[in-house]
Design an enzyme around this catalytic site. Structure first.
Site, short mmCIF file in Angstrom:
data_model
loop_
_atom_site.label_atom_id
_atom_site.label_comp_id
_atom_site.label_asym_id
_atom_site.label_seq_id
_atom_site.Cartn_x
_atom_site.Cartn_y
_atom_site.Cartn_z
N CYS A 137 -4.01 5.27 0.99
CA CYS A 137 -5.11 4.31 1.18
C CYS A 137 -4.67 3.02 1.86
O CYS A 137 -5.27 2.58 2.84
CB CYS A 137 -5.75 4.00 -0.17
SG CYS A 137 -4.57 3.65 -1.48
N HIS B 272 -9.35 -2.43 -1.85
CA HIS B 272 -8.02 -3.02 -1.68
C HIS B 272 -8.08 -4.19 -0.70
O HIS B 272 -8.88 -4.19 0.23
CB HIS B 272 -7.07 -1.99 -1.05
CG HIS B 272 -6.61 -0.90 -1.98
ND1 HIS B 272 -7.01 -0.80 -3.28
CD2 HIS B 272 -5.77 0.14 -1.75
CE1 HIS B 272 -6.43 0.26 -3.83
NE2 HIS B 272 -5.68 0.86 -2.93
#
Lengths: 343, 343
Positions: free
Chosen positions: A137, A250
């Protein structure tokens, strides 16, 4: 050997392996939202999650225990069940002439396996032999932003500190963060079971296994996968990965050294015209990307581009991206879409 | 002109200016815990907070509105009420021959005002003329760690990303974070009033005013104050300051370039013997500093020292420190203690 790197030119029999996890659920949502051409959708899971009912396109599907039988006649397997599961079923999938798009780290650094961020190195997608890897990710979000900037001037060195949401640790970790926070607010003791420590108003360095160079696996994934995706074998990159009490997006604080000077306004222009990226940058009102901006959204938000005052040829910037979406499930489906023959 | 830079050699009449705020409350706690020599303690506040009852050393004190009258015969003023308040009362304090230890940024970069972290540049404390500045929280934590390392090899460049708790925005912001989080968990909309955006499972870049170089005030405080405290005028430093949903401890991800190679084990030894620092570093068990480790504690916790893989002569490390304590109130009281004549 596959006859063609493309998927068949008809609605596909698709399996989602790990269908009850955070990324698995998002995969189902994205396949529906993007109207991916599916003739039959098979939901595979561990024995523990077998029999779970899931509504998909107004149809009730039931998760099935993963057995060899279930892979019959499949065209595509989207896997998000961990590396050992993907490794276990790879030969079965390839025997079926199906394609595995794998979200684990099992095959990412295999030089025979393409590691793809469609907007960055989508052209390499055809070089597969039955398996394509979906990057980590943090790497997807990072390379999506580095690649356009690398066109302006070759990137020499990157220093990144991450602010990683708990979704990266899975659905149960997300639920635990909410529970621990509730316990904290009620004045009760917090005991974490999924997470190594309580994340309630707390944070900790990423708890993936430590390697011999004293970087953790998560950090070295960023280093090695970014080098492979950007095709800069000797790129200098160091990362500090941190888990923060955020649910599913994130953030990354990024310091870049280029070969030549890059003006923030040129970098901004380049990013604005890059697919998958949205610029959120308003210096006057002090408004830059936040996790809340990108939650549940496809684009990665970038902003706060500025000339680094601590070096020549340096830029600093900030990004936020949905970890489950572009950081995992969306990117996997986008890879599959690259392999659907154009009409 | 003061006759002596020292405080009088007797119990002191001390005022805390901004006594009802987060730092003010902690100042009172620390003065009691450290048995600071006090003959009379005066609690000064804004008109709004006037009349608040506070128990101190089993005695009930009442906060008073700040007027000229209240400064009479004071020896020491510990101020944490913002720059404009400190500026307003400075001449009154100096006329009384009292000493102002100021927690605001008003005087920090004034070349006639010492900017002190006792463990780092305590020897400069005597060079004052009635006012000593307490550095910004992130700077105190950073310099405490950089100073010992600078003894091993001159620091050339520092890149830091912060994970700053909400206490830096004050007591009301701490309460708001809890309230917003509660609202989120109950499924209700969150509306922030103290914070610019909701911090409930969210984070944002530090919202201090933007400067012409596109760094914010908080970031440039770190740059300029660190240069002054370490006495390295041309130190290259860039900071990205981020507010995270943590209550009262700051964390910092730090990348350092030295003039020569510095071995992590040597750096670790140096830090272990440095006052005010505690090393938390267990690579085997993946255990490094967390905000929860330092909450309410004096020491700054450091760990995760490793050779930077992206440069020669580089080290990366991680720290956590209580923003209200060592980041503000404790450091101010420690400055005052340096000026108490030794018996």
């Amino acid at each position: 050997m596959r006859q063609s790197p493309y998927l068949p030119n008809r609605p596909l029999k698709v399996a989602v392996l790990g269908s009850s996890g955070a990324v698995g659920s998002e995969l189902l949502k994205i396949l529906e939202q993007r109207d991916f051409p599916i003739s039959e959708l098979v939901l595979l899971s561990s024995e523990r999650s077998e029999g779970k009912k899931i509504i998909w396109k107004d149809e009730e599907l039931v998760t099935k225990k993963t057995t060899k039988e279930e892979f019959k006649n499949l065209d595509l397997v989207l896997a998000s069940a961990g590396g050992s599961i993907s490794k276990k079923w790879l030969s079965t999938i390839i025997d079926q002439n199906a394609l595995l798009i794998d979200n684990s780290s099992a095959f990412r650094l295999d030089k025979n396996v393409p590691l793809i961020v469609p907007e960055v190195n989508g052209s390499e997608v055809l070089n597969h032999d039955g398996v394509i890897a979906n990057p980590n990710c943090t790497t997807i979000l990072l390379t999506l932003v580095l690649a356009p900037l690398n066109k302006l001037s070759t990137i020499q060195r990157v220093i990144v500190s991450t602010y990683q949401s708990v979704s990266g640790a899975g659905q149960l970790a997300m639920e635990e963060l909410k529970l621990l926070t509730e316990q904290y607010l009620q004045g009760n003791p917090q005991k974490s079971e999924v997470l190594p420590y309580s994340l309630a108003f707390n944070l900790f360095l990423h708890n993936s296994p430590m390697l011999s160079n004293n970087y953790c696996e998560e950090e070295m994934k960023m280093v090695n996968e970014t080098r492979k995706i950007l095709n800069i074998a000797d790129l200098k990159l160091s990362a500090t990965c941190v888990r923060v009490p955020v649910l599913r997006a994130h953030s990354e604080s990024i310091n870049i050294e280029f070969a030549d000077e890059v003006e923030p306004k040129d970098a901004l222009e380049e990013l604005k015209k890059s697919p998958g990226i949205e610029v959120i940058e308003d210096y006057k009102n002090n408004r830059f990307p936040m996790p809340n901006d990108v939650m549940g959204r496809d684009n990665v938000a970038v902003g706060r581009l500025r000339t680094d005052i601590s070096q020549s040829h340096g830029l600093e910037l900030w990004l936020c991206g949905d970890q489950i979406r572009k950081g995992a499930a969306l990117n996997a489906v986008q890879i599959a879409e690259l392999l659907i023959p154009k009409k």
